[in-house]
Design a protein around this motif. Structure first.
Motif, PDB file in Angstrom:
ATOM      1  N   SER A   1      20.949  18.546  15.843  1.00  0.00           N
ATOM      2  CA  SER A   1      20.115  17.380  16.119  1.00  0.00           C
ATOM      3  C   SER A   1      20.504  16.244  15.189  1.00  0.00           C
ATOM      4  N   SER A   2      19.968  15.069  15.461  1.00  0.00           N
ATOM      5  CA  SER A   2      20.253  13.926  14.596  1.00  0.00           C
ATOM      6  C   SER A   2      19.705  14.160  13.194  1.00  0.00           C
ATOM      7  N   GLN A   3      18.628  14.948  13.058  1.00  0.00           N
ATOM      8  CA  GLN A   3      18.072  15.243  11.737  1.00  0.00           C
ATOM      9  C   GLN A   3      19.055  16.063  10.902  1.00  0.00           C
ATOM     10  N   ALA A   4      19.798  16.970  11.538  1.00  0.00           N
ATOM     11  CA  ALA A   4      20.791  17.756  10.806  1.00  0.00           C
ATOM     12  C   ALA A   4      21.930  16.864  10.337  1.00  0.00           C
ATOM     13  N   VAL A   5      22.317  15.884  11.156  1.00  0.00           N
ATOM     14  CA  VAL A   5      23.376  14.958  10.752  1.00  0.00           C
ATOM     15  C   VAL A   5      22.885  14.098   9.590  1.00  0.00           C
ATOM     16  N   GLU A   6      21.655  13.634   9.661  1.00  0.00           N
ATOM     17  CA  GLU A   6      21.076  12.836   8.570  1.00  0.00           C
ATOM     18  C   GLU A   6      21.032  13.645   7.273  1.00  0.00           C
ATOM     19  N   ALA A   7      20.677  14.927   7.370  1.00  0.00           N
ATOM     20  CA  ALA A   7      20.640  15.785   6.182  1.00  0.00           C
ATOM     21  C   ALA A   7      22.048  15.973   5.611  1.00  0.00           C
ATOM     22  N   ALA A   8      23.041  16.156   6.482  1.00  0.00           N
ATOM     23  CA  ALA A   8      24.422  16.303   6.016  1.00  0.00           C
ATOM     24  C   ALA A   8      24.890  15.028   5.319  1.00  0.00           C
ATOM     25  N   GLU A   9      24.509  13.878   5.861  1.00  0.00           N
ATOM     26  CA  GLU A   9      24.865  12.606   5.214  1.00  0.00           C
ATOM     27  C   GLU A   9      24.225  12.521   3.828  1.00  0.00           C
ATOM     28  N   ARG A  10      22.952  12.822   3.763  1.00  0.00           N
ATOM     29  CA  ARG A  10      22.211  12.748   2.499  1.00  0.00           C
ATOM     30  C   ARG A  10      22.810  13.680   1.448  1.00  0.00           C
ATOM     31  N   ASP A  11      23.219  14.873   1.877  1.00  0.00           N
ATOM     32  CA  ASP A  11      23.718  15.881   0.942  1.00  0.00           C
ATOM     33  C   ASP A  11      25.233  15.824   0.749  1.00  0.00           C
ATOM     34  N   GLY A  12      25.895  14.851   1.374  1.00  0.00           N
ATOM     35  CA  GLY A  12      27.342  14.703   1.220  1.00  0.00           C
ATOM     36  C   GLY A  12      28.127  15.853   1.823  1.00  0.00           C
ATOM     37  N   GLN A  13      27.659  16.372   2.957  1.00  0.00           N
ATOM     38  CA  GLN A  13      28.310  17.515   3.584  1.00  0.00           C
ATOM     39  C   GLN A  13      29.077  17.090   4.825  1.00  0.00           C
ATOM     40  N   ARG A  14      30.022  17.918   5.199  1.00  0.00           N
ATOM     41  CA  ARG A  14      30.670  17.782   6.504  1.00  0.00           C
ATOM     42  C   ARG A  14      30.025  18.835   7.402  1.00  0.00           C
ATOM     43  N   ILE A  15      30.093  18.623   8.699  1.00  0.00           N
ATOM     44  CA  ILE A  15      29.515  19.584   9.642  1.00  0.00           C
ATOM     45  C   ILE A  15      30.650  20.321  10.339  1.00  0.00           C
ATOM     46  N   ARG A  16      30.517  21.649  10.400  1.00  0.00           N
ATOM     47  CA  ARG A  16      31.467  22.487  11.131  1.00  0.00           C
ATOM     48  C   ARG A  16      30.702  23.189  12.253  1.00  0.00           C
ATOM     49  N   LEU A  17      31.101  22.900  13.493  1.00  0.00           N
ATOM     50  CA  LEU A  17      30.475  23.555  14.638  1.00  0.00           C
ATOM     51  C   LEU A  17      31.171  24.880  14.900  1.00  0.00           C
ATOM     52  N   GLY A  18      30.403  25.953  14.933  1.00  0.00           N
ATOM     53  CA  GLY A  18      30.964  27.270  15.204  1.00  0.00           C
ATOM     54  C   GLY A  18      31.156  27.536  16.679  1.00  0.00           C
ATOM     55  N   THR A  19      30.478  26.772  17.528  1.00  0.00           N
ATOM     56  CA  THR A  19      30.573  26.936  18.971  1.00  0.00           C
ATOM     57  C   THR A  19      31.462  25.838  19.544  1.00  0.00           C
ATOM     58  N   PRO A  20      32.497  26.196  20.300  1.00  0.00           N
ATOM     59  CA  PRO A  20      33.360  25.169  20.890  1.00  0.00           C
ATOM     60  C   PRO A  20      32.604  24.305  21.907  1.00  0.00           C
ATOM     61  N   VAL A  21      33.114  23.111  22.140  1.00  0.00           N
ATOM     62  CA  VAL A  21      32.523  22.180  23.102  1.00  0.00           C
ATOM     63  C   VAL A  21      33.473  22.058  24.284  1.00  0.00           C
TER      64      VAL A  21
END
Length: 189
Positions: free
Chosen positions: A18-38
């Motif tokens: 969700s957008s909240q997870a992206v906002e949390a990653a931004e706040r915490d200086g993280q990159r996001i890795r999706l385990g499920t292919p698109v």
């Protein structure tokens, strides 16, 4: 001063966040890795979620590692401004490589001013586009971005300019990223 905890630099997720997870990653200086292919083009609702996620990640400058299966169901210039896949399978490999070469921050953006919206599109593969939406269009544009409104005239203009998509019966997706801060020095191109 002593640090008691350290955030991992990668937020690994099994589903499109969700957008909240992206906002949390931004706040915490993280990159996001999706385990499920698109895989685009299978489900309008899944495509809408994936596109909204990529737009949000681009807006917040959150790096994303994700795998794309298959090819894109639309021209590359439609999404070249969004974080490209880091992995692909056979059919999508050439497109993904071109996507990675052409990707750059702030290729397709919008920003709000006092009583206006400024849209800018410099994506390769199409003509450059600039638009200034006056005060009467700010609220309908905000509603389109949020997926809560649908001014059909505005949506039609954005779709014809390649700045929005409507997939199946899903709420429209505004493809331009909200420019919250300038990602490059002001004197750069």
């Amino acid at each position: 001063m002593r640090l008691t905890a350290r955030w991992p630099d990668v937020l690994a997720l099994t589903a499109v966040p969700s957008s909240q997870a992206v906002e949390a990653a931004e706040r915490d200086g993280q990159r996001i890795r999706l385990g499920t292919p698109v895989r685009f083009g299978v489900s309008p609702s899944a495509d809408t979620r994936a596109l909204r996620f990529l737009v949000t990640a681009a807006e917040r400058y959150v790096p994303v590692e994700w795998r794309m299966l298959g090819e894109l169901p639309w021209p590359l210039h439609t999404v070249v401004h969004l974080p490209p896949p880091t992995e692909t399978d056979g059919p999508g490999t050439a497109v993904a490589q071109q996507w990675r070469r052409q990707f750059d921050l702030a290729l397709c953006t919008y920003r709000f001013g006092p009583g206006f919206v400024l849209l800018r599109d410099n994506r390769p593969g199409k003509e450059r586009f600039r638009a200034h939406l006056g005060a009467g269009w700010v609220r309908p544009f905000r509603e389109l971005v949020a997926g809560t409104g649908e001014d059909t005239r505005l949506l039609g203009e954005l779709v014809s300019a390649g700045l929005a998509m409507r997939l199946g019966g899903q709420p429209p997706v505004v493809l331009a990223a909200h420019l919250r801060r300038w990602p490059v020095p002001c004197f750069a191109g």
